[in-house]
Design an enzyme around this catalytic site. Sequence first.
Site, PDB file in Angstrom:
ATOM      1  N   ASP A  38      34.688  62.515  40.691  1.00 48.83           N
ATOM      2  CA  ASP A  38      34.902  63.568  39.890  1.00 48.83           C
ATOM      3  C   ASP A  38      36.323  64.262  40.059  1.00 48.83           C
ATOM      4  O   ASP A  38      36.546  65.144  40.698  1.00 48.83           O
ATOM      5  CB  ASP A  38      33.724  64.628  40.592  1.00 48.83           C
ATOM      6  CG  ASP A  38      33.549  65.758  39.837  1.00 48.83           C
ATOM      7  OD1 ASP A  38      34.104  66.249  38.919  1.00 48.83           O
ATOM      8  OD2 ASP A  38      32.904  66.768  40.395  1.00 48.83           O
ATOM      9  N   GLU A 204      38.247  29.287  29.088  1.00 45.99           N
ATOM     10  CA  GLU A 204      37.868  30.418  27.996  1.00 45.99           C
ATOM     11  C   GLU A 204      36.619  30.063  26.939  1.00 45.99           C
ATOM     12  O   GLU A 204      36.528  28.926  26.571  1.00 45.99           O
ATOM     13  CB  GLU A 204      39.167  30.478  27.120  1.00 45.99           C
ATOM     14  CG  GLU A 204      39.308  31.340  26.301  1.00 45.99           C
ATOM     15  CD  GLU A 204      40.581  31.856  25.473  1.00 45.99           C
ATOM     16  OE1 GLU A 204      41.475  31.089  25.700  1.00 45.99           O
ATOM     17  OE2 GLU A 204      40.534  32.601  24.576  1.00 45.99           O
TER      18      GLU A 204
END
Length: 326
Positions: A38, A204
């Site tokens: 926060d 990949e």
Amino acid sequence: MANSSKPNQPLVTHIYTADPSAHVFEGKLYIYPSHDLDEVRESNDLGDQYNMEDYHVFSMDSIDSPCVDHGQVLHVKDVPWAKQQMWAPDAAFKNNTYYFYFPAKDKDGIFRIGVATSSSPAGPFKPQESYIPGSFSIDPAVFIDYDGRAYMYFGGLWGGQLEKWQTGEYNPDGKEPAKDQPALGPRVAELNDDMLTFKETPQEISIVDEDGNPILAGDEDRRYFEGPWMHKYNGYYYLSYSTGTTHYIVYAMSKNPKGPFVYKGRILNPVIGWTTHHSIVEFQGKWYLFYHDSSLSGGADNRRCMKYTEIKYNDDGTIQTIDPYK
Ligand code: FUB
């Protein structure tokens, strides 16, 4: 008395949460999100505004039950190898153990992926001494197939450093491919039975269009950016991910968990806030998308809130696009 949960509403409001990875464990829905601080921070392309330090775990008995906070389950100060930025995590169950996977920057400022373990889905989790050897970048998503084999999908551009790993080594000057070149794909590695190490060098994944041509780096509506998720439905593997700069959650399908995957369409239209990140889970006979937006903070990129909504499949296995605000 805690509030019941509703679709497209913040699941909790007492803290900021993001990147929710949802799983069914022990008959309940468990959610493993990032815990946004926060604090007010200006956004930049390296993601310095996402300066998270710890994780909480949440659970729901049913989809409209209150979302229960089980408290802090891991803090960066307890992870020997990690320095900062505890980003999007995931969890898996095997060997009578719950495994919690999380990315963080190591002492050299390089994102790695760590594991922590617990005997309970609600934690707390005890971290390993070091990160997974051979791991890099961010956003681990662990999928256990029906045959028991476990795969980790991971990788994210820009702040997630994926473009710096194109040679297999970390290159601080690594750039995205030119716009007319194939886009970088997420990585996949099968996990060993110990769930703590890779069985192979990460590969990949190729994402192609309906004609089999690679999705190009300049095709920002469809190319991979970050936040991979894997689920299986009617015998197909669904790889879903964020397109980053264009803010869609999209998906591609394959008959093989390592692809190639054929791009199919959009799951979620853009939400309030820069990032979009999701998971998909079947719970008590229905399919759900868990996602986040920045509505709770009035639009701050780094103060997000997790939500859910139901997913609907068409007869051909494609997924109906969701508009989060209609
Ligand atoms: O929460 C930090 C990062 O933002 C995640 O790792 C990305 O997927 C994006 O949601």
